[in-house]
Design an enzyme around this catalytic site. Structure first.
Site, PDB file in Angstrom:
ATOM      1  N   ASP A  16       8.903   5.183 -11.261  1.00 57.94           N
ATOM      2  CA  ASP A  16       8.398   5.790 -12.494  1.00 57.94           C
ATOM      3  C   ASP A  16       9.180   7.038 -12.881  1.00 57.94           C
ATOM      4  O   ASP A  16       9.419   7.302 -14.061  1.00 57.94           O
ATOM      5  CB  ASP A  16       6.913   6.140 -12.349  1.00 57.94           C
TER       6      ASP A  16
ATOM      7  N   SER B 168       0.800  -1.217   0.000  1.00 58.71           N
ATOM      8  CA  SER B 168       0.000   0.000   0.000  1.00 58.71           C
ATOM      9  C   SER B 168       0.836   1.272   0.000  1.00 58.71           C
ATOM     10  O   SER B 168       1.403   1.629  -1.020  1.00 58.71           O
ATOM     11  CB  SER B 168      -0.964  -0.042   1.187  1.00 58.71           C
TER      12      SER B 168
ATOM     13  N   LYS C 124      -1.260  -4.103  -3.019  1.00 59.12           N
ATOM     14  CA  LYS C 124      -2.504  -3.534  -2.506  1.00 59.12           C
ATOM     15  C   LYS C 124      -2.631  -2.099  -3.013  1.00 59.12           C
ATOM     16  O   LYS C 124      -1.980  -1.196  -2.509  1.00 59.12           O
ATOM     17  CB  LYS C 124      -2.550  -3.548  -0.983  1.00 59.12           C
TER      18      LYS C 124
END
Length: 442
Positions: free
Chosen positions: A310, A299, A324
């Site tokens: 990224d 999470s 998650k």
């Protein structure tokens, strides 16, 4: 900015492995008007409830019946939505604050006894002489055998300035040791750090209200210990971190980014998209950064790892994360209970959902298991949870991996690989990452 036995953690132990947003007031909620079929079903529920109350073999407790019915409804949605009764809601608030009344010990379970991993510095337990490796056999005269670790921890927590008696079995001692300790305010260390020669090591244990402040303090301390021209870079360890507060994940990520999106959340309405962006300023001054993840990284941890990956700000090393990718909103209810409801999915800056998929490391490095864990299933992942929301990127491989970190740094293959990367003893095409090749959603 919006702001051991064995070290083995099954993701979900803390904060329900949640990236959570907190709603301070219940407020009004718009909903579609219920149709006649819905009311018919509710009438059936009412009939069953009354028959259970009147005819069950032993008189049931009304409040437990209602609570179980509510939880049945919520858990049928997904594994992370639930009703928090007043006690559970208070425990959640304590965990997100990062402080509570207690003794100040990190514990695990071993041979049905509570084992002290370590007393926290400056706490009542340390002052009373509790040592690493001690086994707690009794709490206020109650045998620990037969209790779960959670039950034992609940017994040791309590109001500040209240006493508790522990019976301790210590290696080398001929008799059990009885210690009376007075509880105090314990501030959980959300962040631990140390210097590994010429590398700064930062371990984020959870995302509580204190995480961002603790992270800043850790980085400042590392900078004081190692001159800038000697500091090779940083390792950010997110392994075994089950998540926590969404705003803290955003703030932690912003610590290392100079610009760009960190994460977006998308709710039921396709137009309901919330974006969280970073602000200018990289606290580690562009130094190389390696992020460690494994199956226990869930999470909020995945928000941080996914954004830094990224943006090509960090190289992610380890194994597949938990996967998650949902956000739970905590909605206060009457009598201090609360509703934890999945209200959105989150997406990395590239526009990718990791729900049921997880973060794939740039460099896969497996951590060998010790002999005592061989043959045991220590892998954890969202995709293996019954009733989980199937992610857009989820495939047959699913998410998650082994959730294990050895207690000794010398045995930590993943950490040592990261240190070798930063020092140039290991080379890989993914390190250092190239920010010009960032994968961002335009």
């Amino acid at each position: 900015m919006i702001r051991k036995s064995l070290t083995l953690l099954f993701a979900g132990a803390l904060l329900g492995a949640s990236a959570m947003s907190l709603v301070q007031g219940a407020g009004g909620v718009a909903a579609n008007a219920a149709g006649s079929e819905t009311y018919r079903q509710l009438a059936i529920f009412g009939d069953i409830f009354e028959r259970v109350r009147a005819q069950y073999v032993t008189p049931p407790e009304d409040d437990k019946l209602v609570e179980s019915a509510i939880n049945g409804m919520l858990t049928s949605l997904d594994p992370h939505s639930s009703y928090l009764n007043p006690e559970a809601a208070q425990d959640m608030r304590v965990q997100t604050r990062g402080e509570f009344g207690g003794l100040g010990i990190e514990v695990s379970m071993e041979n049905e006894l509570v084992k002290v991993i370590a007393p926290i510095e400056g706490t009542p337990a340390e002052r009373a002489g509790v040592l690493s490796g001690d086994l707690i056999s009794q709490i206020d005269g109650t045998e620990v055998r037969g209790l779960t670790l959670s039950d034992a921890v609940d017994k040791m927590r309590g109001a500040v300035n209240t006493p508790i008696e522990l019976t301790i079995i210590r290696e080398g001692a001929t008799e059990p040791i009885k210690l009376t300790i007075v509880r105090d305010v314990i501030k959980v260390r959300a962040v631990r750090h140390r210097v590994e020669g010429d590398v700064g090591y930062v371990k984020i244990n959870s995302f509580t209200e204190k995480t961002f402040d603790d992270l800043q303090a850790a980085i400042n301390d590392i900078k004081k210990q190692v001159p800038d021209d000697k500091l090779k870079g940083y390792v950010l360890d997110l392994r075994l971190n089950p998540g926590g507060l969404l705003d803290q994940a955003v703030s932690v990520t912003d610590t290392f980014l100079d610009k760009g999106e960190i994460v977006s959340t998308r709710g039921r309405d396709p137009k309901n998209i919330t974006r969280f962006d970073s602000r200018a300023g990289d606290m580690i001054d562009g130094k190389p950064l390696v992020v460690l993840i494994n199956g226990g990284s869930a999470s909020a941890s995945e928000i941080v790892a996914g954004a830094l990956q990224d943006h090509r700000r960090a190289t992610v090393v380890g194994t597949q994360s938990f996967g998650k990718g949902s956000v739970q909103t905590i909605i206060p209810l009457g009598e201090n209970g609360a509703l934890r409801l999945t209200t959105a999915l989150y997406y990395t800056p590239s526009g990718t959902s990791i729900q049921g998929k997880g973060i794939t490391p740039d460099i896969k490095v497996d951590q060998p298991l010790p002999d005592e864990l061989l043959g045991r299933d220590v892998s954890r992942g969202e995709s293996s949870l019954p009733g989980h929301i199937r992610g857009a990127e989820e495939d047959d491989a699913g998410s998650g991996s082994v959730a294990y970190v050895p207690p000794e740094a010398k045995d930590d293959v993943q950490l040592n690989y990261a240190l070798d990367l930063l020092r140039g003893a290991q080379t890989h095409a993914a390190f250092p990452p190239d920010p010009d090749k960032a994968v961002l959603n335009q």
